[in-house]
Design a protein around this motif. Structure first.
Motif, PDB file in Angstrom:
ATOM      1  N   GLN A  93       0.833  -1.186   0.000  1.00  0.00           N
ATOM      2  CA  GLN A  93       0.000   0.000   0.000  1.00  0.00           C
ATOM      3  C   GLN A  93       0.880   1.253   0.000  1.00  0.00           C
ATOM      4  OE1 GLN A  93      -3.132   0.024   2.908  1.00  0.00           O
ATOM      5  NE2 GLN A  93      -3.415   2.235   2.749  1.00  0.00           N
ATOM      6  N   LEU A  94       0.475   2.247  -0.741  1.00  0.00           N
ATOM      7  CA  LEU A  94       1.228   3.488  -0.820  1.00  0.00           C
ATOM      8  C   LEU A  94       1.141   4.256   0.490  1.00  0.00           C
ATOM      9  CD1 LEU A  94       2.800   5.641  -2.442  1.00  0.00           C
ATOM     10  CD2 LEU A  94       0.584   6.507  -3.240  1.00  0.00           C
ATOM     11  N   LYS A  95       2.293   4.695   0.986  1.00  0.00           N
ATOM     12  CA  LYS A  95       2.360   5.530   2.183  1.00  0.00           C
ATOM     13  C   LYS A  95       3.150   6.788   1.860  1.00  0.00           C
ATOM     14  CE  LYS A  95       3.851   5.579   7.025  1.00  0.00           C
ATOM     15  NZ  LYS A  95       4.516   4.808   8.108  1.00  0.00           N
ATOM     16  N   LEU A  96       2.647   7.935   2.318  1.00  0.00           N
ATOM     17  CA  LEU A  96       3.282   9.223   2.095  1.00  0.00           C
ATOM     18  C   LEU A  96       3.615   9.861   3.438  1.00  0.00           C
ATOM     19  CD1 LEU A  96       0.804  10.624  -0.596  1.00  0.00           C
ATOM     20  CD2 LEU A  96       2.995   9.482  -1.023  1.00  0.00           C
ATOM     21  N   VAL A  97       4.821  10.408   3.562  1.00  0.00           N
ATOM     22  CA  VAL A  97       5.258  11.049   4.798  1.00  0.00           C
ATOM     23  C   VAL A  97       5.888  12.389   4.463  1.00  0.00           C
ATOM     24  CG1 VAL A  97       6.700  10.895   6.844  1.00  0.00           C
ATOM     25  CG2 VAL A  97       5.644   8.834   5.918  1.00  0.00           C
ATOM     26  N   GLU A  98       5.283  13.471   4.973  1.00  0.00           N
ATOM     27  CA  GLU A  98       5.809  14.811   4.759  1.00  0.00           C
ATOM     28  C   GLU A  98       6.848  15.153   5.823  1.00  0.00           C
ATOM     29  OE1 GLU A  98       1.285  15.075   3.836  1.00  0.00           O
ATOM     30  OE2 GLU A  98       2.570  14.201   5.376  1.00  0.00           O
ATOM     31  N   SER A  99       7.764  16.048   5.470  1.00  0.00           N
ATOM     32  CA  SER A  99       8.731  16.577   6.417  1.00  0.00           C
ATOM     33  C   SER A  99       9.185  17.953   5.942  1.00  0.00           C
ATOM     34  CB  SER A  99       9.930  15.641   6.566  1.00  0.00           C
ATOM     35  OG  SER A  99      10.631  15.504   5.344  1.00  0.00           O
ATOM     36  N   GLY A 100       9.840  18.694   6.829  1.00  0.00           N
ATOM     37  CA  GLY A 100      10.415  19.980   6.471  1.00  0.00           C
ATOM     38  C   GLY A 100       9.665  21.188   6.972  1.00  0.00           C
ATOM     39  N   GLY A 101       8.521  20.994   7.592  1.00  0.00           N
ATOM     40  CA  GLY A 101       7.780  22.114   8.132  1.00  0.00           C
ATOM     41  C   GLY A 101       8.458  22.692   9.363  1.00  0.00           C
ATOM     42  N   GLY A 102       7.964  23.843   9.796  1.00  0.00           N
ATOM     43  CA  GLY A 102       8.520  24.491  10.967  1.00  0.00           C
ATOM     44  C   GLY A 102       8.108  25.938  11.051  1.00  0.00           C
ATOM     45  N   LEU A 103       8.802  26.678  11.901  1.00  0.00           N
ATOM     46  CA  LEU A 103       8.544  28.096  12.113  1.00  0.00           C
ATOM     47  C   LEU A 103       9.529  28.922  11.299  1.00  0.00           C
ATOM     48  CD1 LEU A 103       7.141  30.423  13.681  1.00  0.00           C
ATOM     49  CD2 LEU A 103       8.877  30.092  15.462  1.00  0.00           C
ATOM     50  N   VAL A 104       9.008  29.897  10.559  1.00  0.00           N
ATOM     51  CA  VAL A 104       9.843  30.754   9.734  1.00  0.00           C
ATOM     52  C   VAL A 104       9.305  32.176   9.783  1.00  0.00           C
ATOM     53  CG1 VAL A 104       8.522  30.283   7.627  1.00  0.00           C
ATOM     54  CG2 VAL A 104      10.921  30.984   7.453  1.00  0.00           C
ATOM     55  N   GLN A 105      10.195  33.155   9.662  1.00  0.00           N
ATOM     56  CA  GLN A 105       9.784  34.552   9.651  1.00  0.00           C
ATOM     57  C   GLN A 105       9.185  34.942   8.307  1.00  0.00           C
ATOM     58  OE1 GLN A 105      13.211  36.890  10.749  1.00  0.00           O
ATOM     59  NE2 GLN A 105      12.934  36.480  12.929  1.00  0.00           N
ATOM     60  N   PRO A 106       8.319  35.955   8.286  1.00  0.00           N
ATOM     61  CA  PRO A 106       7.806  36.439   7.001  1.00  0.00           C
ATOM     62  C   PRO A 106       8.939  36.776   6.040  1.00  0.00           C
ATOM     63  CG  PRO A 106       6.584  37.422   8.791  1.00  0.00           C
ATOM     64  CD  PRO A 106       7.731  36.674   9.426  1.00  0.00           C
ATOM     65  N   GLY A 107       8.764  36.380   4.786  1.00  0.00           N
ATOM     66  CA  GLY A 107       9.790  36.561   3.778  1.00  0.00           C
ATOM     67  C   GLY A 107      10.794  35.433   3.703  1.00  0.00           C
ATOM     68  N   GLY A 108      10.729  34.513   4.635  1.00  0.00           N
ATOM     69  CA  GLY A 108      11.656  33.401   4.665  1.00  0.00           C
ATOM     70  C   GLY A 108      11.264  32.278   3.729  1.00  0.00           C
ATOM     71  N   SER A 109      12.034  31.197   3.782  1.00  0.00           N
ATOM     72  CA  SER A 109      11.846  30.063   2.886  1.00  0.00           C
ATOM     73  C   SER A 109      11.851  28.751   3.652  1.00  0.00           C
ATOM     74  CB  SER A 109      12.959  30.017   1.832  1.00  0.00           C
ATOM     75  OG  SER A 109      12.952  31.166   1.011  1.00  0.00           O
ATOM     76  N   LEU A 110      11.130  27.786   3.114  1.00  0.00           N
ATOM     77  CA  LEU A 110      11.139  26.416   3.598  1.00  0.00           C
ATOM     78  C   LEU A 110      11.062  25.481   2.408  1.00  0.00           C
ATOM     79  CD1 LEU A 110       8.649  26.393   6.631  1.00  0.00           C
ATOM     80  CD2 LEU A 110      11.122  26.035   6.749  1.00  0.00           C
ATOM     81  N   ARG A 111      11.634  24.299   2.562  1.00  0.00           N
ATOM     82  CA  ARG A 111      11.519  23.260   1.549  1.00  0.00           C
ATOM     83  C   ARG A 111      10.877  22.034   2.179  1.00  0.00           C
ATOM     84  NH1 ARG A 111      15.661  19.142  -1.210  1.00  0.00           N
ATOM     85  NH2 ARG A 111      14.835  19.101  -3.358  1.00  0.00           N
ATOM     86  N   LEU A 112       9.695  21.692   1.706  1.00  0.00           N
ATOM     87  CA  LEU A 112       8.991  20.518   2.185  1.00  0.00           C
ATOM     88  C   LEU A 112       9.311  19.316   1.308  1.00  0.00           C
ATOM     89  CD1 LEU A 112       5.434  22.009   2.872  1.00  0.00           C
ATOM     90  CD2 LEU A 112       7.460  22.009   4.358  1.00  0.00           C
ATOM     91  N   SER A 113       9.375  18.152   1.941  1.00  0.00           N
ATOM     92  CA  SER A 113       9.584  16.908   1.224  1.00  0.00           C
ATOM     93  C   SER A 113       8.450  15.948   1.532  1.00  0.00           C
ATOM     94  CB  SER A 113      10.917  16.259   1.625  1.00  0.00           C
ATOM     95  OG  SER A 113      12.011  17.080   1.308  1.00  0.00           O
TER      96      SER A 113
END
Length: 119
Positions: free
Chosen positions: A1-21
């Motif tokens: 069965q297909l399983k999906l797991v997200e990561s990479g979230g968190g707290l960031v200031q306005p104008g900042g960047s994040l990369r989710l996987s």
């Protein structure tokens, strides 16, 4: 069965960047369309971006155009969401999604990862 797991979230200031996987296991994603969604408290889950199974088509919601970039790496069985120029209104739980592009095929979802944009 297909399983999906997200990561990479968190707290960031306005104008900042994040990369989710989003890492998939159990089934190869090469025959699946994939996408990212988000849901803020008290609001409906809304689509952000999707890529067709072939990779030929990529679509973005208007509210993220020019700021977010989605990609997929079938060799790693993983999809990504690069988020730049983050705004407080981007605060939400972010989910990845996958489905075979056939009418009636089920949607598969990850558990979600929290993104909070605040100073």
């Amino acid at each position: 069965q297909l399983k999906l797991v997200e990561s990479g979230g968190g707290l960031v200031q306005p104008g900042g960047s994040l990369r989710l996987s989003c890492a998939a296991s159990g089934v190869a994603l090469d025959h699946y369309g994939v996408g990212w969604f988000r849901q803020a408290p008290g609001k409906e889950r809304e689509p952000i971006s999707c890529i067709s199974s072939s990779g030929a088509s990529t679509n973005y919601a208007d509210f993220v155009k020019g700021r977010f970039t989605m990609s997929r790496d079938n060799a790693k069985n993983t999809m990504y969401l690069q988020m730049n120029g983050l705004k407080p209104e981007d605060t939400a739980v972010y989910y990845c999604n996958a489905r075979i592009e056939i009418s009636g095929a089920p949607n598969y979802w990850g558990q979600g990862t929290q993104v909070t944009v605040s100073s």
